[in-house]
Design a protein around this motif. Structure first.
Motif, PDB file in Angstrom:
ATOM      1  N   GLU A  93      45.088 -84.968 -55.119  1.00 31.60           N
ATOM      2  CA  GLU A  93      43.956 -85.752 -54.624  1.00 31.60           C
ATOM      3  C   GLU A  93      42.605 -85.162 -55.031  1.00 31.60           C
ATOM      4  O   GLU A  93      41.675 -85.892 -55.373  1.00 31.60           O
ATOM      5  CB  GLU A  93      44.019 -85.829 -53.095  1.00 31.60           C
ATOM      6  N   THR A  94      42.494 -83.844 -55.036  1.00 28.47           N
ATOM      7  CA  THR A  94      41.198 -83.216 -55.288  1.00 28.47           C
ATOM      8  C   THR A  94      40.872 -83.086 -56.778  1.00 28.47           C
ATOM      9  O   THR A  94      39.756 -82.676 -57.117  1.00 28.47           O
ATOM     10  CB  THR A  94      41.141 -81.819 -54.640  1.00 28.47           C
ATOM     11  N   HIS A  95      41.812 -83.401 -57.655  1.00 29.24           N
ATOM     12  CA  HIS A  95      41.588 -83.261 -59.097  1.00 29.24           C
ATOM     13  C   HIS A  95      41.717 -84.569 -59.871  1.00 29.24           C
ATOM     14  O   HIS A  95      41.092 -84.742 -60.915  1.00 29.24           O
ATOM     15  CB  HIS A  95      42.590 -82.257 -59.695  1.00 29.24           C
ATOM     16  N   LEU A  96      42.536 -85.473 -59.373  1.00 28.69           N
ATOM     17  CA  LEU A  96      42.902 -86.668 -60.140  1.00 28.69           C
ATOM     18  C   LEU A  96      41.715 -87.544 -60.500  1.00 28.69           C
ATOM     19  O   LEU A  96      41.633 -88.043 -61.624  1.00 28.69           O
ATOM     20  CB  LEU A  96      43.948 -87.470 -59.366  1.00 28.69           C
ATOM     21  N   GLN A  97      40.788 -87.740 -59.565  1.00 26.71           N
ATOM     22  CA  GLN A  97      39.656 -88.615 -59.860  1.00 26.71           C
ATOM     23  C   GLN A  97      38.812 -88.070 -61.005  1.00 26.71           C
ATOM     24  O   GLN A  97      38.349 -88.819 -61.869  1.00 26.71           O
ATOM     25  CB  GLN A  97      38.782 -88.814 -58.624  1.00 26.71           C
ATOM     26  N   ALA A  98      38.627 -86.756 -61.052  1.00 24.25           N
ATOM     27  CA  ALA A  98      37.855 -86.156 -62.155  1.00 24.25           C
ATOM     28  C   ALA A  98      38.586 -86.356 -63.478  1.00 24.25           C
ATOM     29  O   ALA A  98      37.951 -86.641 -64.507  1.00 24.25           O
ATOM     30  CB  ALA A  98      37.637 -84.671 -61.891  1.00 24.25           C
ATOM     31  N   CYS A  99      39.904 -86.214 -63.471  1.00 22.37           N
ATOM     32  CA  CYS A  99      40.706 -86.430 -64.677  1.00 22.37           C
ATOM     33  C   CYS A  99      40.549 -87.865 -65.170  1.00 22.37           C
ATOM     34  O   CYS A  99      40.308 -88.106 -66.360  1.00 22.37           O
ATOM     35  CB  CYS A  99      42.158 -86.105 -64.388  1.00 22.37           C
ATOM     36  N   LEU A 100      40.692 -88.824 -64.273  1.00 21.13           N
ATOM     37  CA  LEU A 100      40.579 -90.235 -64.652  1.00 21.13           C
ATOM     38  C   LEU A 100      39.169 -90.581 -65.099  1.00 21.13           C
ATOM     39  O   LEU A 100      38.976 -91.400 -66.013  1.00 21.13           O
ATOM     40  CB  LEU A 100      40.996 -91.118 -63.474  1.00 21.13           C
ATOM     41  N   TRP A 101      38.166 -89.986 -64.488  1.00 20.97           N
ATOM     42  CA  TRP A 101      36.773 -90.201 -64.893  1.00 20.97           C
ATOM     43  C   TRP A 101      36.597 -89.766 -66.354  1.00 20.97           C
ATOM     44  O   TRP A 101      36.010 -90.499 -67.167  1.00 20.97           O
ATOM     45  CB  TRP A 101      35.862 -89.412 -63.965  1.00 20.97           C
ATOM     46  N   ALA A 102      37.128 -88.588 -66.695  1.00 21.13           N
ATOM     47  CA  ALA A 102      37.028 -88.105 -68.078  1.00 21.13           C
ATOM     48  C   ALA A 102      37.764 -89.038 -69.037  1.00 21.13           C
ATOM     49  O   ALA A 102      37.258 -89.373 -70.117  1.00 21.13           O
ATOM     50  CB  ALA A 102      37.563 -86.683 -68.176  1.00 21.13           C
ATOM     51  N   TYR A 151      31.973 -83.632 -64.668  1.00 21.66           N
ATOM     52  CA  TYR A 151      33.231 -83.897 -63.973  1.00 21.66           C
ATOM     53  C   TYR A 151      33.514 -82.835 -62.912  1.00 21.66           C
ATOM     54  O   TYR A 151      34.186 -83.108 -61.911  1.00 21.66           O
ATOM     55  CB  TYR A 151      34.389 -83.970 -64.966  1.00 21.66           C
ATOM     56  N   LEU A 152      32.980 -81.648 -63.108  1.00 23.93           N
ATOM     57  CA  LEU A 152      33.159 -80.584 -62.136  1.00 23.93           C
ATOM     58  C   LEU A 152      32.420 -80.869 -60.834  1.00 23.93           C
ATOM     59  O   LEU A 152      32.681 -80.226 -59.813  1.00 23.93           O
ATOM     60  CB  LEU A 152      32.689 -79.245 -62.712  1.00 23.93           C
ATOM     61  N   SER A 153      31.503 -81.831 -60.864  1.00 22.83           N
ATOM     62  CA  SER A 153      30.764 -82.177 -59.642  1.00 22.83           C
ATOM     63  C   SER A 153      31.687 -82.730 -58.563  1.00 22.83           C
ATOM     64  O   SER A 153      31.354 -82.700 -57.377  1.00 22.83           O
ATOM     65  CB  SER A 153      29.659 -83.192 -59.962  1.00 22.83           C
ATOM     66  N   ILE A 154      32.872 -83.250 -58.961  1.00 22.83           N
ATOM     67  CA  ILE A 154      33.828 -83.753 -57.980  1.00 22.83           C
ATOM     68  C   ILE A 154      35.164 -83.043 -58.055  1.00 22.83           C
ATOM     69  O   ILE A 154      36.016 -83.239 -57.189  1.00 22.83           O
ATOM     70  CB  ILE A 154      34.054 -85.282 -58.133  1.00 22.83           C
ATOM     71  N   TYR A 155      35.377 -82.233 -59.073  1.00 21.11           N
ATOM     72  CA  TYR A 155      36.651 -81.532 -59.252  1.00 21.11           C
ATOM     73  C   TYR A 155      36.865 -80.574 -58.082  1.00 21.11           C
ATOM     74  O   TYR A 155      36.024 -79.738 -57.766  1.00 21.11           O
ATOM     75  CB  TYR A 155      36.638 -80.758 -60.564  1.00 21.11           C
ATOM     76  N   GLY A 156      38.000 -80.706 -57.423  1.00 18.71           N
ATOM     77  CA  GLY A 156      38.308 -79.842 -56.297  1.00 18.71           C
ATOM     78  C   GLY A 156      37.866 -80.380 -54.950  1.00 18.71           C
ATOM     79  O   GLY A 156      38.160 -79.775 -53.915  1.00 18.71           O
ATOM     80  N   LYS A 157      37.179 -81.512 -54.947  1.00 16.35           N
ATOM     81  CA  LYS A 157      36.709 -82.090 -53.692  1.00 16.35           C
ATOM     82  C   LYS A 157      37.689 -83.144 -53.169  1.00 16.35           C
ATOM     83  O   LYS A 157      38.343 -83.830 -53.956  1.00 16.35           O
ATOM     84  CB  LYS A 157      35.335 -82.744 -53.892  1.00 16.35           C
ATOM     85  N   PRO A 158      37.792 -83.291 -51.840  1.00 17.99           N
ATOM     86  CA  PRO A 158      38.626 -84.363 -51.281  1.00 17.99           C
ATOM     87  C   PRO A 158      38.149 -85.728 -51.776  1.00 17.99           C
ATOM     88  O   PRO A 158      36.956 -85.923 -52.046  1.00 17.99           O
ATOM     89  CB  PRO A 158      38.422 -84.218 -49.771  1.00 17.99           C
ATOM     90  N   PHE A 159      39.062 -86.660 -51.877  1.00 16.03           N
ATOM     91  CA  PHE A 159      38.715 -87.984 -52.373  1.00 16.03           C
ATOM     92  C   PHE A 159      37.642 -88.653 -51.511  1.00 16.03           C
ATOM     93  O   PHE A 159      36.833 -89.434 -52.005  1.00 16.03           O
ATOM     94  CB  PHE A 159      39.966 -88.858 -52.425  1.00 16.03           C
TER      95      PHE A 159
END
Length: 283
Positions: A50-59, A7-15
């Protein structure tokens, strides 16, 4: 390899930099999980995340839970692409225009259908067994709320060993404290409770932070608040509430704030006093 590494592979990145296959896969799994008659509502709040939410939802989309759940979102009137992330995830989400975690959590609670309400912060990742382990505690007779432990992402300034040593000391303190003052050990990112009681008591929205500690204080008259110490339920988050200072400095400050509180841990009182993350100051 830690459970959260992918999940850290996208955590902090723009959507815009999140691979489409991750977005599509998350959407499909979340859709398959949604129940019309959920036992629990997993409510993800976000403000400019935006930079964290997708990783949260992925988990969340990869949790292992035998109980039916619903996943809903609350956008606290973000100025970035947070709302778009919710929309492309396919989950129902609501916009709360009054800013603060209290308002956002209250909005989620008003729309939640589950018997149990899970606070979820969108900059936090939750391990696969988190929800099931929390629910098992919530379903026990006499339990009205559960709070778990949390950790931080290792980085150049924080090694895995250093983080583990910090957690041991902090969690021991929180565990001792929770026997008589469980509301002081509650942190909003790892908190769940009976939704009907939460609606009865309501969230405080007149404070900047600490709405969950205040909710815990109001709930404890109805029953027990459990402090769950299980590594399988330990969430992982960033350093947003700590800033640039070290974890140990944060812990020392916490101990200073609660120094006199140590003496009153075993003195029952209804007075709610300030402490690190969940005890607050008025605006």
């Amino acid at each position: 390899m830690a459970w959260y590494d992918k999940y850290l592979s996208i955590y902090g990145k723009p959507f815009s930099e999140v691979p489409q296959e991750i977005i599509d896969g998350t959407r499909e799994r979340l859709a398959a999980m949604q129940s019309e008659n959920p036992v629990a509502s997993i409510v993800v709040i976000g403000y400019n995340e935006e930079t964290h939410l997708q990783a949260c939802l992925w988990a969340i989309s990869e949790i292992k839970c035998q109980y039916p759940v619903e996943i809903i979102g609350v956008d606290n009137d973000s100025k970035d692409r947070t709302a778009e992330v919710y929309e492309k995830s396919g989950i129902p989400y609501y916009t709360e225009y009054q800013h603060s975690c209290g308002y956002a959590r209250r909005c989620g609670l008003e729309h939640a259908k589950g018997k149990y309400y899970f606070d979820v912060d969108s900059d936090t990742l939750y391990p696969p067994m988190y929800y099931e382990l929390m629910l098992e505690q919530l379903m026990k007779p006499g339990v009205v709320a559960v709070s778990a432990t949390w950790s931080y992402f290792p980085d150049a300034l924080h090694t895995r060993l250093g983080l583990r040593l910090y957690e041991i000391g902090r969690d021991l303190f929180l565990w001792i404290q929770h026997f008589e003052r469980p509301e002081l050990s509650v942190r909003g990112l790892v908190f769940a409770y009976q939704a009907d009681l939460g609606r009865k008591e309501g969230y405080r929205v007149d404070i900047i932070r600490g709405e969950d500690g205040a909710m815990a204080l109001s709930l404890k008259k109805y029953g027990k608040i459990v402090f769950l110490r299980d590594r399988r339920a330990c969430a992982i988050t960033g350093y947003g509430t700590i800033g640039q200072q070290s974890l140990w400095k944060s812990f020392v400050q916490h101990m200073k704030i609660q120094g006199k509180g140590i003496m009153r841990i075993f003195h029952k009182t209804d007075h709610y006093e300030d402490a690190e993350d969940n005890l607050v100051k008025n605006k």
